[in-house]
Design an enzyme around this catalytic site. Structure first.
Site, PDB file in Angstrom:
ATOM      1  N   GLU A  89      31.979  -9.518  84.830  1.00  0.00           N
ATOM      2  CA  GLU A  89      32.593  -9.127  83.237  1.00  0.00           C
ATOM      3  C   GLU A  89      31.541  -8.252  82.487  1.00  0.00           C
ATOM      4  O   GLU A  89      32.710  -7.454  81.828  1.00  0.00           O
ATOM      5  CB  GLU A  89      33.010 -10.655  82.600  1.00  0.00           C
ATOM      6  CG  GLU A  89      34.215 -11.027  83.855  1.00  0.00           C
ATOM      7  CD  GLU A  89      35.523 -10.304  83.662  1.00  0.00           C
ATOM      8  OE1 GLU A  89      36.105  -9.906  82.793  1.00  0.00           O
ATOM      9  OE2 GLU A  89      35.687 -10.265  84.651  1.00  0.00           O
ATOM     10  N   SER A 392      64.863 -67.624  91.642  1.00  0.00           N
ATOM     11  CA  SER A 392      64.380 -68.481  92.259  1.00  0.00           C
ATOM     12  C   SER A 392      62.786 -68.292  92.354  1.00  0.00           C
ATOM     13  O   SER A 392      61.882 -69.392  92.251  1.00  0.00           O
ATOM     14  CB  SER A 392      64.604 -69.155  93.816  1.00  0.00           C
ATOM     15  OG  SER A 392      65.512 -69.597  93.337  1.00  0.00           O
TER      16      SER A 392
END
Length: 765
Positions: A89, A392
């Site tokens: 860059e 149950s």
């Protein structure tokens, strides 16, 4: 002559205008320069993503944030990675003053002459543009201000500081902001472990990390040819600058590194089976005072705090168990227990460490943004929803309450169907008769899952005692059913709730609870009656940007405070009874004991089931499994053949498959045996009449036919009746039957069902 004078005047006007423009420009630039307050880079509030890990601190649960970014210091970024970025860059980065004036002039001429707009930005300028909100438009005023800020940054800060901040800001594609997120995204490693070749790949991406209409970008998966060309450009630049192949420097790489394929689910966000865990992280952060989920004016939003706060959260989730659970339970997953079943079916499963309360695995759906079938939800009307009738499986708490009240599991109870005063229908045993009739001991009634005895037990000890036992074990929220309304059991006294809101049918599980609460209650029983609050977070840390180290956030983190809420002898007696159940439901675990209980509840007034459970535990792990429907228009749960799904079917298969895998590596538990402690005469059972006396005939010593029952009608009749009587006594109405006696129990040890019925409904398992 006149023309010459005119031309001269025109030139002077142009020159004067130019000087004016130049002076005005200088004034504007100078004013901008001296009036611009450059904020220190580390004071710029970068939105940092929060990373949520499993208990190993490595396995990703989720990433949260607007931008996937994790801050790292320059010390965690290898020199060869920084050099690669400079080579890609800004090769003059270490030499210039922050601004490339030649580049700016070249770009300006190109733009004015009609060419494409160009930036010609240095690394410092790029950093300024990405870090400052007001530098993200595409104007010449922005470019001037960008250059000024870059120059001032260069004056005030060193190159390493600028590079550090740049590499924490820049976008690398695939949703990754900053070098750390990029390293994880492309190479599944940290920035500090990047090789030269890998660093060059990431540096090459910066120019154009993703495709545009005119170029495919430099992601090697999308555009491998140009990505390799760009990589070569970076590597060559590093060599030319003396950053490779020099004494004290790394060698030039010869091969392009292997890059991970892009993932559809990169862990970012909550759209995964682990997403619901994040909702509990938010809840616990609110409890610690870090944020608010309800809009408190003096606290930040928990959603915002997680998305932008940059936390590192380590949860209680066990990655091995979570993986096993998702493979077994996830709807729509090939090979799961629900694979090949009807599309409306849904599973919810929670697994907890009894010794700590840590939630080890959690599945409530495929996304944290959708309905959580294992926990609490808020509907569009603001109502708290999310419970399922436990059937149950809730009897574990009724049994514990009975034992706690001094009733022995050897006490006898009447199991014959009957209609209580004020009820419209009978209390029955899930569509079958109890072979022990009016003389069923509580142990057998639990194993065979008879409902009627548990109605009597709840009536005998008081429904408030049942509710209180469930609350003590870990049930936090319970819903009434007509109309459905949630009650926080921790904020209301049991005697104020029952029997006013929770009638005797609470004894066999009519009232909805959450899967998470049920798992917490089981964990308490598994730990000998010691309660640990179920929780999801072990540590919360935030990064110190000066040092890069992660510091624990004060006031956060798990606080283990086990409380003995149920007497050990009570919890152990419950466990001793429950350990008989898994084997009767084809759910025995490989090489180890476990306690368990099934449960089923029907839909409304139909015979079709709507909720099915298998819950159970050993000393290491407690797990609750629920299977129901995710389609409100199709609440029934049926297999592909149209048969009812009950607790002993699909839920037991899921529970066994998961538990066998989850418990690998744990020592087998030696669960307690039944003691029969308590009052054995406490029940309302009626003992059967004694068998008729055995009237053997008087036989002469030499009458062999008489002695062996072979003589005449009298001997034959006596022998046949005596045999039949003993047969009935042994198999039908035993005076103290063995647990599991009787042969008419369904595969789940009692699996009728039920739905959200009024309290007067009774035909449920």
């Amino acid at each position: 002559m006149a023309r010459a004078r005119k031309r001269k005047r025109m030139n002077m006007l142009i020159a004067g205008f130019a000087v004016f423009i130049m002076l005005a420009g200088i004034g504007v630039v100078g004013f901008t320069y001296y009036s611009t307050n450059v904020v220190l880079p580390k004071e710029i509030p970068l939105p940092l993503s929060t990373t949520v890990y499993a208990k190993d601190g490595k396995t990703l649960v989720a990433k949260l944030g607007n931008e996937n970014r994790t801050f790292v210091t320059i010390n965690d970024i290898p020199l060869h990675v920084r050099d690669a970025v400079a080579a890609a860059e800004d090769r003059n980065f270490y030499r210039h003053s922050g601004v490339d004036y030649k580049g700016i002039a070249r770009a300006a001429w190109n733009n004015l002459s009609g060419g494409d707009k160009q930036g010609a930005s240095t690394i410092t300028q790029q950093y300024a543009r990405n870090a400052y909100e007001n530098l993200r438009d595409d104007s010449y005023a922005r470019k001037v201000k960008e250059a000024i800020l870059a120059s001032k940054l260069n004056d005030q800060f060193g190159k390493e500081q600028i590079m550090e901040n740049y590499l924490n800001v820049i976008y690398f594609g695939r949703g990754a902001y900053g070098i750390e997120a990029a390293a994880q995204t492309y190479f599944n490693t940290s920035a500090r472990k990047l090789t030269v070749a890998q660093g060059a790949v990431l540096a090459a991406l910066i120019k154009q990390p993703q495709a545009s209409p005119t170029h495919k970008g430099y992601d090697p998966e999308v555009n491998p040819t140009d990505a390799k060309i760009r990589w070569d450009y970076v590597i060559n630049g590093m060599v030319e600058e003396g950053w490779l192949d020099q004494p004290g420097r790394e060698k030039r790489p010869t091969e392009y590194p292997k890059v991970q394929k892009a993932k559809k689910d990169n862990g970012f966000g909550v759209a995964s089976p682990r997403g619901n865990v994040i909702n509990y992280v938010r809840k616990e952060m609110e409890e610690w005072g870090l944020c608010s989920n309800s809009g408190a004016p003096d606290k930040p939003s928990c959603v915002t705090e997680l998305r932008e706060g940059g936390y590192r959260v380590t949860t209680t989730i066990d990655p091995k168990m979570q993986k096993a659970l998702e493979e077994a339970a996830q709807v729509g997953r090939k090979g799961s227990v629900l694979d090949g079943q009807r599309k409306n079916l849904m599973a919810a499963v929670v697994s907890i460490d009894p010794k700590t309360g840590r939630v080890l695995a959690y599945y409530g759906g495929n996304s944290g943004a959708d309905f959580d079938y294992a926990g609490l939800n808020t509907n569009q009307n603001g109502d708290i929803v999310g419970g399922h009738p436990p059937g149950s499986s809730f009897k574990v708490y009724t049994l514990a309450a009975a034992i706690d009240a001094g009733i022995s599991v050897k006490s006898h109870w009447d199991a014959t169907p009957f209609k209580p005063e004020g009820y419209d229908t009978e209390i029955i045993n899930a569509g079958r008769n109890a072979s022990c009739a009016k003389w069923c001991n509580l142990q057998e009634s639990t194993v065979q899952s008879y409902n009627v005895p548990f109605f009597h037990v709840a009536e005998e000890i008081g429904t408030d005692k049942v509710v209180d036992m469930a609350r003590r074990a870990g049930i936090r929220t319970m819903w009434t059913v007509d109309p459905p309304k949630p009650y926080d059991l921790t904020k209301n006294k049991p005697e104020e709730l029952a029997p006013k809101y929770f009638d005797r049918v609470v004894g066999f599980g009519q009232y909805p609870i959450t899967v998470l609460d049920h798992a917490n209650g089981l964990a308490t029983l598994a730990h000998g009656g010691k309660y640990n609050k179920a929780h999801f977070v072990r540590t919360v840390e935030k990064q110190n940007k000066s040092t890069g180290k992660w510091d624990k956030v004060p006031g956060t983190g798990e606080k283990l405070k086990p409380q003995q809420v149920i007497r050990p002898e009570v919890a152990n007696e419950v466990t001793a009874v429950l350990k008989e159940i898994p084997g009767k439901n084809n759910a025995s675990l490989v090489g180890r004991q476990a306690a368990g209980k099934t449960g089923t509840w029907q839909h409304a007034d139909t015979s079709q089931n709507a909720h099915a459970w298998m819950v159970g535990y050993d000393e290491n792990v407690a797990t609750a499994v629920w299977i129901g429907s995710r389609d409100p228009k199709k609440p029934q749960i049926l297999d592909p053949g149209g048969n009812n799904i009950s607790g002993g079917g699909l839920p037991s298969r899921l529970w066994k498959r998961y538990m066998d895998e989850a418990l690998k590596g744990y020592d087998p538990s030696d669960l307690p045996s039944v003691t029969g402690t308590g009052d054995q005469d406490a029940g309302n059972g009626i003992a059967p009449a004694p068998p008729p006396p055995d009237n053997d005939p008087d036989c002469a010593p030499t009458d062999f036919f008489c002695q062996f029952g072979g003589g005449g009608n009298n001997g034959g009749d006596n022998g046949g009746n005596r045999g039949g009587g003993r047969g009935n006594n042994g198999g039908g109405v035993p005076t103290d039957p063995l647990p599991g006696g009787g042969g008419d129990a369904p595969p789940d040890g009692g699996g009728g069902g039920g739905g959200l019925l009024p309290p007067r409904s009774t035909a449920r398992e």
